[in-house]
Every structure is written in C-alpha cells, then in structure tokens.
Design a protein around this motif. Structure first.
Motif, PDB file in Angstrom:
ATOM      1  N   LEU A 109       0.851  -1.020   0.227  1.00  0.00           N
ATOM      2  CA  LEU A 109      -0.269  -0.055   0.439  1.00  0.00           C
ATOM      3  C   LEU A 109       1.165   1.220  -0.052  1.00  0.00           C
ATOM      4  O   LEU A 109       0.284   2.503  -0.256  1.00  0.00           O
ATOM      5  CB  LEU A 109      -0.837  -0.551   1.415  1.00  0.00           C
ATOM      6  N   LYS A 152      -8.131  -2.537  -4.732  1.00  0.00           N
ATOM      7  CA  LYS A 152      -9.035  -2.306  -3.264  1.00  0.00           C
ATOM      8  C   LYS A 152      -9.718  -3.720  -2.257  1.00  0.00           C
ATOM      9  O   LYS A 152     -10.074  -4.487  -1.712  1.00  0.00           O
ATOM     10  CB  LYS A 152      -9.674  -1.189  -2.500  1.00  0.00           C
ATOM     11  N   ILE A 182      -7.297   0.161   3.858  1.00  0.00           N
ATOM     12  CA  ILE A 182      -6.985   0.002   2.652  1.00  0.00           C
ATOM     13  C   ILE A 182      -7.436   0.651   1.986  1.00  0.00           C
ATOM     14  O   ILE A 182      -7.886   1.479   0.827  1.00  0.00           O
ATOM     15  CB  ILE A 182      -7.701  -1.475   2.457  1.00  0.00           C
TER      16      ILE A 182
END
Length: 497
Positions: free
Chosen positions: A221, A232, A325
């Motif tokens: 990430l 994602k 995320i």
C-alpha cells in the motif's frame, strides 16, 4: 551450506579472466627472456598488497588461506570451474582480496570499478561482501529476508523460505510450543488458496518451511497510493475468503495486521496464525507501535488479556484493515464500506458481524451501486494504455453518439487513445474525426490552453498514421488550428509542411 551456482560462478571467472589476462614473457633463473604467452597478472597486484609480506608469494597465500593451487598460464575458468561447490565462494573471495588490498595501479584497468561490478553481481545473488580496510573481505550469503518479534525468515530458494525461532527464544518452552502450534494451524488450513502454505517442520532447530511471498500489505500500500477501487476490493475479498475458511475450521488469528497479510503475485494471503501476543509483548506494542504492526488493528480487549481475543476480535481487526485499505492509511468514515467498518469495530461485540459471510454479503450489497464505477475504471485504464477490445470500442462509439468524446479526452488526459481510434473501421474513424473537429475547442474549457496541446498531439498522431486522405484532411485542420495557439504544436505542424 549455500554456494554460488555453477552458471553464475563461471560468468564471474570469465569476467576476471577477460580483464586480468595479458601478454607475458617467460624469464629463466638467469634473468633471460624466453617465450611469450598470455597469462594472468594477479601476482602484480599481490606483490604490491598489504598482505604480500606475510607470505612467500601469491601461491603460498592462496594455498595457506584457501587451499587453492594457482597457475598464471591457465585461466581462472580452466583452473576452478570444476572445484567443489562449497569452495566457489572462497575462490571469488581470494582474488577479490588480492585486488582489494593492493596498491598496484594499471593504467588500462580500473580496479575499483571491477570490484564494484563484482559486488553488485554478488548482491543480485543474495551474497554480501563485508569489507575491512587493511584486513580484507569476507563473502557470505545474505539469505535473511525478514524478521519479527519471535522469528527470522530465511530464503531457501526462489519459491521457499524458512521461518525459524530466534535464538533467544529457544529455551522458552512455552514459545516453542506456540511456534509449533502456529505451524500446525497453518498446515490445517493448507487447502485454502488465500492462506500461506507451510511444508515441513524441523523440531531440532524449531523452524518450518513455507511458500515465499513478495511483500506484506503495508509495503504494498505504501508503494501503491492510488489504487483503483477494483484492486482494493480484490484485497479485501482475499482477506475475507481466508478468514472465513479459518473460522469455519475453528481457527482464530488474534493478530491480524498489515504485516502478516502477504502479496503473492496478484493475490493476498494470510500468514502467522496461532502465535498470538502475550501481555509483555502487547505492552511493548503500545509504546513502540509501527504502522505495519500496530495495536490499532487489535481488538482493545486484547490489550488487557490476549486470551480474551476470539473470532469477533478477528472481525474487529478486519474492519480496521478495510478502513486502512480504503483510505490509504488515513482513518476515515468517508468511503463506500464505512458502515461495514463501523459494525466490525463496534465497542460491544454483540453489535459486530456474527461471521465473515455477513461481511461478504454486505460488501456485495454496497458494491452494487459501485459496479459502474469499477467498470468505468477498467475502461479508463484500457483507453489510457491504448488497449483495444470490443468493450472499449462500444464505449467510444457511445461517447461519439452523445457528443462527449472530446470532454472525455480532456478529463482523462488521453495520450494513447489514437492507437484505439486507428483500429476502428473507416466509418467509425470518419465519425470520430468529425466529432473532434466540431467539439474539441469547446472541450478545452476556460483558460484550458494546455488542452490545445492535448488535441494537437492527438491530431498529429492520427494524421501521420491514418491511411484515408479525407480523414487526414480533418486532422490537418485541427493540427493547424492548434498550432496557431500552442508553440509545441506549431513545431509538430512545421515538421509536416
């Protein structure tokens, strides 16, 4: 024992032979010159090195320190290509040391550059050169690829790594038992494609082998800050699939965080089951947390007693990971899965999801309204890369029919759309050319001078690649108009005149 493989070893010997072989002449005991021959010149470097006074000659040095025979009239490849595997590294170390410790200078050979090349070559093979000024160097394999609080991870080969308890924990019977329990739990889950696979356990050294992954989720990430929604969602679904399988097989994780979610090609796998955290380690986490392994992902009840962590604690951690995320590491409630995160991380366990399947159902429900966004992102990516397929073709024709093509080109800054347009049939190409001519000026927008460059370059690329003369005339007109406004386009237009 690790060794340089045969192919790479021969490459290195050939490289040294090529550089350090010169024409030489035999000299007898009376100082008379004899036959000329091509030979190695390492003895010149040895004679002018800090170690030369400690040995009779270079042969004495090589045999004493490395048990190597040496003949200057034979190439290194000829002398050492068949040496036992375990001594290959020592051969390289021996001649590296001679060069490293020498003051001898040859005008045609840049020794520091040679040594740097060798060092970089060995580094690619996971070998490390430890240099000590005036003493020499040691070459050893740097096969350690990572470590955590309890363990170290070592590379075995390209697809396998070994996870081993650190030495300071080997006398702790409780930790040794929990480490083996971790292996047994992961072995129990080996049929799930989203959980890291383990292989053999070694009771003697408290280690086990497992499949190698590319990087953890935190590092991924950190280097992919502009992930598409579809990507994602893929990561989240992989995590949910793994944890659903684990819970269905009566295994809880208790320690889910970004550091034990691993990327392997395009998939994300869960690892490090069963070890858990004891009170002392949790206390340490609170005072020395990192973004990768952060108590922020841990159910707060576990900060007091890790034994209270259960499947609902895993759900809490999943909620925190989903939030991370979706927000690129920032805490937020402003994304499509915000309500899912809130339910996962509810203070009262009774208000959390009952199981992973419920989370998966809500993910699908919230994505229903986002499917168009995901599909649009994929189309944008294809057009941005100049990738042609039926879906892209239908989308472009739709834009033309609704007079929105030029606005789309401006919004997406399409540099490669010309590659797609050129693959359409002539009727569609004519239609697109007319659409751009009629609407590009209005699409540039107020003070959008740079957009004239965008359309100018598009017209230029279409002009020089288009086969139909009538269509070329349309792009010539666009190019000419843009050239009157933008100097960079005028330069392109002048090339065609």
């Amino acid at each position: 024992m690790f060794a340089i493989n045969e192919i790479e070893f021969k490459k290195l010997l050939e490289y040294l032979d090529k550089i350090f072989t010169e024409e030489k002449v035999e000299i007898d005991s009376n100082g008379m010159m004899g036959l000329h021959y091509y030979g190695l010149i390492f003895e010149d470097y040895f004679s002018d090195s800090v170690i030369s006074t400690q040995y009779l000659d270079m042969n004495d040095y090589l045999y004493t320190e490395y048990e190597l025979e040496y003949h200057d009239n034979k190439s290194l490849l000829e002398q050492y290509e068949n040496i036992v595997e375990d001594k290959r590294c020592k051969v390289i170390e021996a001649f590296y040391n001679i060069l490293y410790l020498s003051h001898y200078s040859c005008q045609q050979i840049n020794v520091p550059s040679v040594l740097n090349r060798i060092k970089n070559f060995l580094s690619r093979l996971n070998f490390e050169i430890i240099e000590q000024e005036h003493i020499g160097v040691n070459i050893h394999q740097n096969n350690k690829v990572g470590e955590g609080y309890y363990c170290e991870v070592f590379k075995v080969n390209n697809g396998i790594v070994k996870k081993q308890l650190k030495k300071e924990h080997l006398t702790n019977e409780n930790i040794c038992k929990r480490f083996k329990y971790e292996y047994e739990m992961m072995n129990k889950l080996k049929n799930c494609s989203k959980i890291v696979k383990v292989f053999d356990y070694n009771d003697t050294e408290n280690s086990y082998t497992m499949e190698k992954c590319d990087e953890d989720l935190y590092d991924y990430l950190k280097s992919h800050v502009d992930l598409e929604l579809s990507k994602k969602v893929k990561i989240i679904n992989d995590i949910l699939e793994a944890m659903k399988y684990a819970h269905e097989h009566n295994v809880i994780h208790r320690d889910l965080h970004l550091g034990n979610i691993m990327r392997q090609n395009d998939d994300f796998l869960i690892g490090d089951f069963g070890l858990g955290k004891d009170k002392e380690v949790i206390k340490s986490l609170i005072t020395s947390a990192t973004p990768k392994n952060n108590h922020w992902f841990l159910d707060p009840i576990g900060l007091q007693d890790f034994r209270l962590l259960d499947e609902y604690s895993d759900i809490f951690s999943i909620g925190k990971i989903i939030d991370f995320i979706m927000c690129n590491g920032f805490v937020s409630t402003n994304h499509i899965f915000s309500l899912i995160v809130l339910k996962c991380t509810s203070r009262d366990k009774k208000d959390r999801y009952r199981n992973i399947s419920e989370i998966q159902e809500d993910i699908k429900k919230y994505l229903t309204g986002e499917e168009k966004i995901i599909k649009q992102e994929e189309i944008n990516r294809k057009i941005g890369n100049g990738t042609f397929d039926l879906e892209v073709q239908e989308y472009l024709i739709k834009l033309v029919d609704t007079n929105k093509l030029c606005n789309y080109i401006v919004n997406q800054k399409c540099q490669n759309i010309y590659k797609i347009i050129l693959k359409l049939d002539i009727e569609q190409r004519i239609k697109i050319a007319k659409e751009i001519l009629d609407n590009y000026a209005s699409a540039t927008g107020y003070n959008g001078w740079s957009n004239y460059s965008l359309f100018g370059r598009l017209a230029y690329n279409l002009y020089i690649n288009e086969k139909d003369n009538n269509i070329k005339l349309i792009y010539d007109q666009i190019l000419k108009d843009c050239a009157e406004i933008r100097f960079d386009i005028k330069d392109l237009y002048d090339q065609l005149v």
